[in-house]
Design an enzyme around this catalytic site. Structure first.
Site, PDB file in Angstrom:
ATOM      1  N   ASN A 107       0.632  -1.232   0.091  1.00  0.00           N
ATOM      2  CA  ASN A 107       0.027  -0.003   0.028  1.00  0.00           C
ATOM      3  C   ASN A 107       1.084   1.293  -0.022  1.00  0.00           C
ATOM      4  O   ASN A 107       0.610   2.415  -0.793  1.00  0.00           O
ATOM      5  CB  ASN A 107      -0.995  -0.117   1.199  1.00  0.00           C
ATOM      6  CG  ASN A 107      -1.827  -1.165   1.220  1.00  0.00           C
ATOM      7  OD1 ASN A 107      -1.852  -2.011   0.467  1.00  0.00           O
ATOM      8  ND2 ASN A 107      -2.707  -1.002   2.227  1.00  0.00           N
ATOM      9  N   SER A 138      -7.525   6.580   0.581  1.00  0.00           N
ATOM     10  CA  SER A 138      -8.795   5.954   1.005  1.00  0.00           C
ATOM     11  C   SER A 138      -9.410   7.016   2.147  1.00  0.00           C
ATOM     12  O   SER A 138      -8.522   7.818   2.678  1.00  0.00           O
ATOM     13  CB  SER A 138      -8.297   4.618   1.750  1.00  0.00           C
ATOM     14  OG  SER A 138      -9.408   4.416   2.774  1.00  0.00           O
ATOM     15  N   TYR A 151      -3.654  -0.751   8.024  1.00  0.00           N
ATOM     16  CA  TYR A 151      -4.285  -0.594   6.627  1.00  0.00           C
ATOM     17  C   TYR A 151      -4.424   0.893   6.772  1.00  0.00           C
ATOM     18  O   TYR A 151      -4.211   1.739   5.826  1.00  0.00           O
ATOM     19  CB  TYR A 151      -5.662  -1.182   6.388  1.00  0.00           C
ATOM     20  CG  TYR A 151      -6.123  -0.747   5.073  1.00  0.00           C
ATOM     21  CD1 TYR A 151      -5.892  -1.167   3.934  1.00  0.00           C
ATOM     22  CD2 TYR A 151      -7.094   0.210   4.992  1.00  0.00           C
ATOM     23  CE1 TYR A 151      -6.471  -0.798   2.666  1.00  0.00           C
ATOM     24  CE2 TYR A 151      -7.701   0.632   3.872  1.00  0.00           C
ATOM     25  CZ  TYR A 151      -7.643   0.096   2.696  1.00  0.00           C
ATOM     26  OH  TYR A 151      -8.089   0.471   1.597  1.00  0.00           O
ATOM     27  N   LYS A 155      -2.714   4.073   4.343  1.00  0.00           N
ATOM     28  CA  LYS A 155      -3.403   4.996   3.361  1.00  0.00           C
ATOM     29  C   LYS A 155      -3.195   6.402   3.853  1.00  0.00           C
ATOM     30  O   LYS A 155      -3.178   7.334   3.068  1.00  0.00           O
ATOM     31  CB  LYS A 155      -4.925   4.784   3.423  1.00  0.00           C
ATOM     32  CG  LYS A 155      -5.301   3.339   2.728  1.00  0.00           C
ATOM     33  CD  LYS A 155      -4.697   3.181   1.380  1.00  0.00           C
ATOM     34  CE  LYS A 155      -5.231   2.234   0.389  1.00  0.00           C
ATOM     35  NZ  LYS A 155      -4.822   2.247  -0.892  1.00  0.00           N
TER      36      LYS A 155
END
Ligand code: NAE
Length: 254
Positions: A107, A138, A151, A155
């Site tokens: 990512n 995101s 996660y 982002k």
């Protein structure tokens, strides 16, 4: 930016959001669409190609976790073939907070490496023509889903990195912005692990709330690419496209 006659490299163009965004770009008569993705999915590629037979759509296997030198070599071949590339879309992502290192590697580090690699060809300080980097962040990069902190932080890192890139455009000639989807009905969010299993039902709970379709997300995505606005933070949620105003808490003054 009118997209007709443009050449776009789309990393992760065969994913759920990627596929529909590729289709939306082809409807806008993109000249060359170079799709890079980890997995070869011929049936998805032919579905994309059918949207506009006049556009040139190609696929090359690409793993964002490959070393920077490999990315440079692959991009060198693409630039040799197409001469001019207008936009790089970085869209690779995974959502699995059991996979800490892989999440950061795909990512964030992968996106930074691909961006770093393309600078060899775009940076005006090397005589390059400039270009535009469009990074998929995101909404969790603005405000975390705290049950998936790894996660969400990956982002947030994409958002921060891209804001710096946009400020550096005066030096590099390369524009940058993020497109930040809200919850979009894809396989990514159907089932995923929370960090340390803090919320075993995280996917189920998330999907109790309204989501958008990949087609809605793709339409917003293509519009954001058309806007080509350096430094933009686009929120693409529930079928809408909205610029996000960032609050400044500190300034380096340099
Ligand atoms: P997807 O799983 O269909 O797409 C992920 C894509 O990343 C695939 O094309 C996959 O092959 C590619 N990929 C994974 N590892 C790779 C690697 N090592 N090298 C090259 N490519 C690799 O899921 P999607 O929902 O279409 O996700 C696309 C992007 O949109 C991801 O970056 C994802 O984080 C982002 N995104 C999705 C959502 C969502 O709700 N679906 C949201 C924001 C951003 C909302 C959330 O954050 C939950």
């Amino acid at each position: 930016m009118g997209l007709a006659n443009k050449t776009i490299i789309f990393v992760a163009g065969l994913g759920c959001i990627g596929k529909d965004t590729c289709k939306a770009l082809l409807k806008r008569n993109v000249k060359n669409l170079v799709i890079l993705d980890r997995l070869d999915k011929p049936e998805i590629l032919s579905e994309i190609k059918k949207v506009n037979p006049k556009s040139n759509v190609t696929f090359q296997p690409y793993d964002v976790m490959a070393p920077l030198s490999e990315s440079c070599k692959q991009l060198a071949k693409i630039f040799a073939e197409y001469k001019k590339v207008d936009v790089l879309v970085n869209g690779a992502g995974i959502l699995d907070d059991h996979e800490i290192e892989k999440t950061i590697a795909i990512n964030f580090t992968g996106l930074v490496n691909t961006t770093t690699a393309i600078m060899n060809f775009w940076d005006i300080r090397n005589g390059g023509p400039g270009g535009t980097v469009c990074n998929i962040g995101s909404v969790t990069g603005f405000n975390a889903i705290y049950q998936v902190p790894v996660y969400s932080a990956s982002k947030a890192a994409v958002v921060s990195f891209t804001q710096s890139l946009a400020k550096l455009s005066k030096i590099t000639g390369v524009k940058a912005y993020t497109v930040n989807p809200g919850i979009t009905a894809t396989s990514l969010v159907q089932s995923f692990n929370s960090w340390l299993d803090v919320e075993p039902c995280v996917a189920q709970k998330l999907l109790e709330h309204p989501t958008q379709t990949t087609e809605q997300c793709a339409e917003s995505f293509a519009k954001a690419i058309e806007c080509d606005e350096n430094g933009a933070l686009w929120k693409m949620d529930l079928g809408t496209l909205e610029p996000v105003k960032w609050t400044i808490h500190w300034d380096s003054h340099i």
